[in-house]
Design an enzyme around this catalytic site. Structure first.
Site, PDB file in Angstrom:
ATOM      1  N   GLY A   1       0.772  -1.241   0.000  1.00  0.00           N
ATOM      2  CA  GLY A   1       0.000   0.000   0.000  1.00  0.00           C
ATOM      3  C   GLY A   1       0.794   1.276   0.000  1.00  0.00           C
TER       4      GLY A   1
ATOM      5  N   PRO B   1       4.753  -5.257  -0.496  1.00  0.00           N
ATOM      6  CG  PRO B   1       6.935  -4.467  -0.602  1.00  0.00           C
ATOM      7  CD  PRO B   1       6.086  -5.531   0.024  1.00  0.00           C
ATOM      8  N   GLY B   2       4.021  -3.736  -3.659  1.00  0.00           N
ATOM      9  CA  GLY B   2       4.069  -3.918  -5.109  1.00  0.00           C
ATOM     10  C   GLY B   2       4.517  -2.618  -5.747  1.00  0.00           C
TER      11      GLY B   2
ATOM     12  NE  ARG C   1      -2.275   2.777 -11.433  1.00  0.00           N
ATOM     13  CZ  ARG C   1      -2.221   3.974 -10.914  1.00  0.00           C
ATOM     14  NH1 ARG C   1      -1.647   4.957 -11.568  1.00  0.00           N
ATOM     15  NH2 ARG C   1      -2.704   4.222  -9.721  1.00  0.00           N
TER      16      ARG C   1
ATOM     17  CE1 TYR D   1      -8.362   1.497  -9.912  1.00  0.00           C
ATOM     18  CE2 TYR D   1      -6.316   1.691 -11.150  1.00  0.00           C
ATOM     19  CZ  TYR D   1      -7.254   0.914 -10.497  1.00  0.00           C
ATOM     20  OH  TYR D   1      -7.088  -0.447 -10.429  1.00  0.00           O
TER      21      TYR D   1
ATOM     22  CB  CYS E   1     -14.017   2.808 -30.357  1.00  0.00           C
ATOM     23  SG  CYS E   1     -13.066   2.448 -31.827  1.00  0.00           S
ATOM     24  CD  GLU E   2     -14.713   2.003 -23.851  1.00  0.00           C
ATOM     25  OE1 GLU E   2     -15.143   2.729 -22.935  1.00  0.00           O
ATOM     26  OE2 GLU E   2     -14.814   0.777 -23.875  1.00  0.00           O
TER      27      GLU E   2
ATOM     28  CE1 TYR F   1      -1.450  -3.767  -8.584  1.00  0.00           C
ATOM     29  CE2 TYR F   1      -0.354  -1.743  -7.909  1.00  0.00           C
ATOM     30  CZ  TYR F   1      -0.811  -3.008  -7.614  1.00  0.00           C
ATOM     31  OH  TYR F   1      -0.639  -3.526  -6.359  1.00  0.00           O
TER      32      TYR F   1
HETATM   33  N1  LLP Z   1      -1.273  -7.052  -0.578  1.00  0.00           N
HETATM   34  C1  LLP Z   1      -2.564  -7.185  -0.917  1.00  0.00           C
HETATM   35  C2  LLP Z   1      -3.403  -8.136  -0.155  1.00  0.00           C
HETATM   36  C3  LLP Z   1      -3.095  -6.449  -1.993  1.00  0.00           C
HETATM   37  O1  LLP Z   1      -4.370  -6.577  -2.310  1.00  0.00           O
HETATM   38  C4  LLP Z   1      -2.262  -5.564  -2.704  1.00  0.00           C
HETATM   39  C5  LLP Z   1      -2.774  -4.797  -3.831  1.00  0.00           C
HETATM   40  C6  LLP Z   1      -0.912  -5.468  -2.324  1.00  0.00           C
HETATM   41  C7  LLP Z   1      -0.467  -6.225  -1.242  1.00  0.00           C
HETATM   42  C8  LLP Z   1       0.064  -4.570  -3.018  1.00  0.00           C
HETATM   43  O2  LLP Z   1      -0.290  -3.237  -2.880  1.00  0.00           O
HETATM   44  P1  LLP Z   1       0.699  -2.056  -3.320  1.00  0.00           P
HETATM   45  O3  LLP Z   1       1.910  -2.122  -2.448  1.00  0.00           O
HETATM   46  O4  LLP Z   1       1.032  -2.254  -4.746  1.00  0.00           O
HETATM   47  O5  LLP Z   1      -0.114  -0.825  -3.096  1.00  0.00           O
HETATM   48  N2  LLP Z   1      -4.640  -1.517  -9.753  1.00  0.00           N
HETATM   49  C9  LLP Z   1      -4.547  -0.512  -8.725  1.00  0.00           C
HETATM   50  C10 LLP Z   1      -3.945  -1.055  -7.455  1.00  0.00           C
HETATM   51  C11 LLP Z   1      -4.660  -2.293  -6.942  1.00  0.00           C
HETATM   52  C12 LLP Z   1      -4.024  -2.854  -5.684  1.00  0.00           C
HETATM   53  C13 LLP Z   1      -4.554  -4.199  -5.381  1.00  0.00           C
HETATM   54  N3  LLP Z   1      -3.995  -4.817  -4.221  1.00  0.00           N
HETATM   55  C14 LLP Z   1      -3.784   0.677  -9.275  1.00  0.00           C
HETATM   56  O6  LLP Z   1      -3.385   0.664 -10.435  1.00  0.00           O
HETATM   57  O7  LLP Z   1      -3.604   1.656  -8.581  1.00  0.00           O
END
Ligand code: LLP
Length: 422
Positions: free
Chosen positions: A239, A274-275, A312, A316, A348-349, A377
């Site tokens: 997050g 983290p992602g 994105r 969003y 086409c959107e 993402y």
């Molecule tokens: N752990 C869980 C259980 C999650 O659901 C997620 C992301 C993460 C970790 C990793 O979160 P991060 O560190 O990346 O914030 N598609 C959206 C984001 C969706 C996140 C889904 N869950 C975007 O492009 O902003």
């Protein structure tokens, strides 16, 4: 923050001119910096070195095998959410003992495959899921380790589509339900209750919601301990927000400085997931301008990347900085040429835009531009909408570059289809 910088008038990824990659591999093209990717992982690892957490990279943010491999080699574990992500993990020989598995909808087959693979633990999101994991583990004569995902009902102040820790979201279980589960733990055969999981949302730029969630969890843990429930692990999710525009997110050190003392007090072993923090700024999407269209209302720069490549902005209203691959002022254009511009794709959107109302120099057909901060993402959410082939991906390391996913072919688009005449 990242390794995409101008060298003179040209944008480089590390030591490679991005234009060279576009010329070689075509556009739309995802380009990643190995240095930025690994650098962010190591930054986090260092910031938390006091408590040596297991850092499980969130595969959904970018699931390319080479990206995963680069992180595994530096000691990362993986956070997965599907059988497909488990397949990817196995494909690159990931250590199953460092895989954690979340998702509100794990199927029986997915649970079975994950137990067979020997993953470290499941982050369990409902009572029914827990019962099913217990059933499957019992049949397999294995023990499945679980963390219960808590929904702490904390608002992370981010986009509502990526808010997961409030009571109206589908994720996790409320504290009372979690307490009941722990108190009845003996009823779940072949389940090893390892601890708790919490993930309140994504792109969280303030530390306060994390602290609020931890406070709630910490009190909850105190309560469980008083009732004699043994716990070993606390997974605090992902997050962490990054800079797309004007955000001022916490740094890894700043974040750690605030949360580590609390985590130490809680005294459980820690998992992070983290992602975006790791891969978000490590990737860009490169596109070519097809047309420039001045309408009565505004200027549209039509490029060859669309919402199917990067959803994105459409989904969003997300902001991604747009940079020319070659600074256009240097092409003899004047500042009067700057005009409020929408960068749009060919789909086409009307929601098919990459940027809106930006103050940008005049692009011309054939010019190349970079959509920044597209590493997380981006490709992983891309699709074949409008029968568009998904983009190629290139990983740069120093002055070397590697094609880590080829561009899809037209044949790929129809490979699984049949033209049946009825
Ligand atoms: N752990 C869980 C259980 C999650 O659901 C997620 C992301 C993460 C970790 C990793 O979160 P991060 O560190 O990346 O914030 N598609 C959206 C984001 C969706 C996140 C889904 N869950 C975007 O492009 O902003």
């Amino acid at each position: 923050m990242h390794d995409f910088n101008y060298n003179g008038k040209e944008l480089y990824c590390e030591k490679v001119p991005v234009g060279k990659l576009a010329a070689k591999f075509g556009t739309p093209l995802y380009v990643y910096s190995h240095k930025t990717l690994v650098g962010h992982f190591l930054k986090l690892k260092k910031a938390f070195s006091d408590i040596r957490p297991l850092i499980c990279f969130s595969v959904k943010s970018n699931s390319n095998l080479s990206i995963l491999k680069a992180l595994l080699e530096r000691g990362a574990g993986l956070d997965i959410v599907s059988g497909g992500e488990l397949y990817r993990a196995k494909k690159i020989g990931a250590d199953a003992g460092k895989i954690v598995y979340a998702s509100v909808g794990k199927t029986k087959e997915e649970i079975r495959d994950a137990i067979r693979a020997g993953i470290f633990l499941f982050n369990v999101e409902s009572l029914q899921e827990l019962a099913l994991i217990s059933e499957v583990a019992t049949v397999l004569k294995k023990e499945a380790r679980v963390c219960i995902r808590i929904n702490p009902n904390i608002d992370p102040h981010t986009h509502r589509y990526i808010t997961t820790g409030t009571v109206d979201s589908k994720f996790g279980v409320d504290l009372d339900t979690a307490r009941i589960i722990f108190l009845n733990r003996e009823n779940f055969k072949n389940i090893k209750f390892a601890g708790l999981h919490v993930h309140i949302g994504s792109q969280i730029t303030q530390v306060a919601p994390f602290l609020a969630a931890l406070k709630r969890i910490s009190l909850f843990i105190d309560g469980l301990r008083k009732m004699g429930v043994p716990l070993e692990w606390l997974n605090i999710g992902g997050g962490l927000g990054i800079i797309y525009n004007q955000e001022r997110p916490q740094t890894a050190e700043g974040f750690a400085a605030k949360v580590v003392p609390i985590l130490k007090k809680i005294g459980l072993k820690v998992i992070l997931e983290p992602g975006r923090f790791i891969v978000g700024n490590a990737g860009i999407l490169v596109a070519s301008v097809i047309y420039v269209k001045d309408t009565l209302a505004k200027r549209f720069v039509v490029v060859d990347a669309g919402m199917n490549d990067l959803i994105r902005p459409a989904l969003y209203d997300a902001y991604h900085e747009i940079l020319p691959l070659v600074k256009t002022e240097d092409k003899g254009r004047k500042s009067e040429d700057r005009k409020k511009t929408d960068i749009v794709g060919p789909i086409c959107e009307s929601g098919d835009f990459l940027a809106k109302g930006r103050d940008l120099p005049l692009f011309g057909p054939g010019d190349l531009l970079a959509v920044m901060g597209a590493g997380a993402y981006g490709f992983s959410m891309s699709s074949n909408y409008n029968s568009r082939r998904r983009a190629a991906e290139v990983l740069v390391k120093g002055d070397k570059f590697y094609l880590i996913r080829g561009r899809e072919s037209f044949d790929d688009l129809v490979r699984l289809e049949k033209a049946i005449r009825l």
